[in-house]
Design an enzyme around this catalytic site. Structure first.
Site, mmCIF file in Angstrom:
data_model
loop_
_atom_site.group_PDB
_atom_site.id
_atom_site.type_symbol
_atom_site.label_atom_id
_atom_site.label_comp_id
_atom_site.label_asym_id
_atom_site.label_seq_id
_atom_site.Cartn_x
_atom_site.Cartn_y
_atom_site.Cartn_z
ATOM 1 N N CYS A 102 0.837 -1.204 0.000
ATOM 2 C CA CYS A 102 0.000 0.000 0.000
ATOM 3 C C CYS A 102 0.872 1.254 0.000
ATOM 4 C CB CYS A 102 -0.934 -0.010 1.201
ATOM 5 S SG CYS A 102 -2.169 1.319 1.167
ATOM 6 N N CYS A 198 -6.430 -3.385 7.125
ATOM 7 C CA CYS A 198 -7.668 -2.610 6.988
ATOM 8 C C CYS A 198 -8.776 -3.374 6.282
ATOM 9 C CB CYS A 198 -7.389 -1.282 6.286
ATOM 10 S SG CYS A 198 -6.819 -1.423 4.569
#
Length: 354
Positions: A102, A198
């Site tokens: 990410c 997440c």
């Protein structure tokens, strides 16, 4: 006056980072990356998506600071560069670190591109690490608060990205960040730090992969190091090197996952002692401290996020692969995880363990 784009996650760290940059006189713009929708991760539409909650928290922080705010939809990029890589890695028998991907492909690539479009000089993140320039080269260094140090997940930053990134929390302790947030009256001053991935908020990676792909990972054999069948496993995505819990194997002594053989759909089990090894190979290496690294060097290395660095001899091979030999055996060196090299508090570079 610098114009900066603040990567605002909705948490206290990025909110305080935005405050500090504004205090320095920068022209600040807040931005949040919208990474997924409920249906993307197999969560009911009727439930509040944590991603949406974070966007709202970030928006409130930007409003509190009186700075412009954008939410950028990067969900397609996140699917391709993070979620798909995550699933592919588990299905190959490796254990990925999606936060590294990410940072690499979303925050410091896609968001960096948006910053340039908006005419910003740099992007700002709430990571606990430091960026310094020495002898004309940009270096990544550990946070002064080593308990919060995040240099491990930033090893993929390039010279250009380092030159255009600001990490204002790198010289601070987390307690000071909380204090500033409380003094400034931030809505999220007491918001807990995120402890999970997440898009897998319940921590059930195998369940997420099954929901997301719509396919079950086939069961196979548990075997010992000689190949003797010990029982049946539920599918290789349920396991990682070093794991003991959830094996469901009755044995005279504790058994642990030593290796995952995806080609044969087998999970190899061993004693804890057999998990220790001194060597590893890594690829996809990004060198921060060198344009061209020396063929051999001494360094310390982390093979997982919160591990204390361990001394090793590092050899750079002609094909770019990196071979490490540790001074002392290390437990459960895990394919798919990152190995990051240090010289004191300076990150030399890092890559993916094979």
């Amino acid at each position: 006056m610098d114009k900066v784009l603040i990567a605002m996650s909705g948490g206290v760290d990025s909110s305080v980072a935005a405050f500090l940059m504004k205090e320095q006189g920068c022209e600040c713009i807040g931005a949040t990356m919208k990474l997924f929708h409920n249906e993307d991760i197999g969560v009911s539409r009727t439930k509040t998506c944590r991603s949406l909650e974070d966007v709202e928290d970030a928006r409130l922080a930007a409003l509190h600071l009186g700075i412009p705010y954008y939410a950028f939809n990067f969900s397609d990029d996140f699917k391709g560069q993070v979620i798909d890589r995550f699933i592919s890695s588990y299905e190959r028998g490796a254990t990925p670190n999606p936060c590294i991907d990410c940072n690499r492909y979303l925050k410091f690539e896609r968001l960096y591109e948006r910053a340039r479009i908006l005419g910003c000089d740099a992007i700002v993140a709430g990571h606990y690490a430091r960026i310094e320039q020495e002898n004309g080269r940009w270096l990544l260094k550990k946070s002064l608060d080593e308990s919060k140090d995040q240099s491990y997940v930033l090893y993929s930053l390039t010279q250009d990205q380092l030159a255009h990134t600001r990490l204002p929390l790198g010289a601070m302790h987390k307690s000071e960040t909380r204090r500033i947030a409380e003094e400034q009256g931030f809505y999220n001053a007491d918001k807990p730090d995120s402890q999970d991935i997440c898009f897998v908020p319940d921590g059930d990676y195998a369940g997420f992969i099954a929901r997301y792909t719509g396919r079950d990972c086939p069961a196979g054999d548990f075997v010992d190091e000689s190949g003797r069948v010990l029982g049946r496993h539920k599918g290789i995505v349920h396991y990682t090197v070093g794991q003991r819990k959830g094996l469901g194997i009755a044995a005279d002594a504790p058994l642990y996952v030593k290796r995952i053989d995806a080609a044969e759909n087998r999970v190899v089990l061993s004693s804890n002692d057999a998990l220790f090894s001194r060597e590893l190979m890594a690829n996809d290496f990004n060198w921060i401290a060198y344009d061209v690294p020396p063929r051999e060097l001494r360094a310390t290395a982390r093979v997982r996020y919160h591990q204390r660095e361990q001394a090793a001899t590092v050899t750079v091979l002609e094909d770019g692969h990196v071979h490490l030999v540790f001074d002392e055996p290390q437990r459960a060196i895990t394919p798919g995880q990152a190995v990051v090299l240090y010289d004191g508090d300076t990150v030399l570079g890092g890559g993916t363990i094979l």
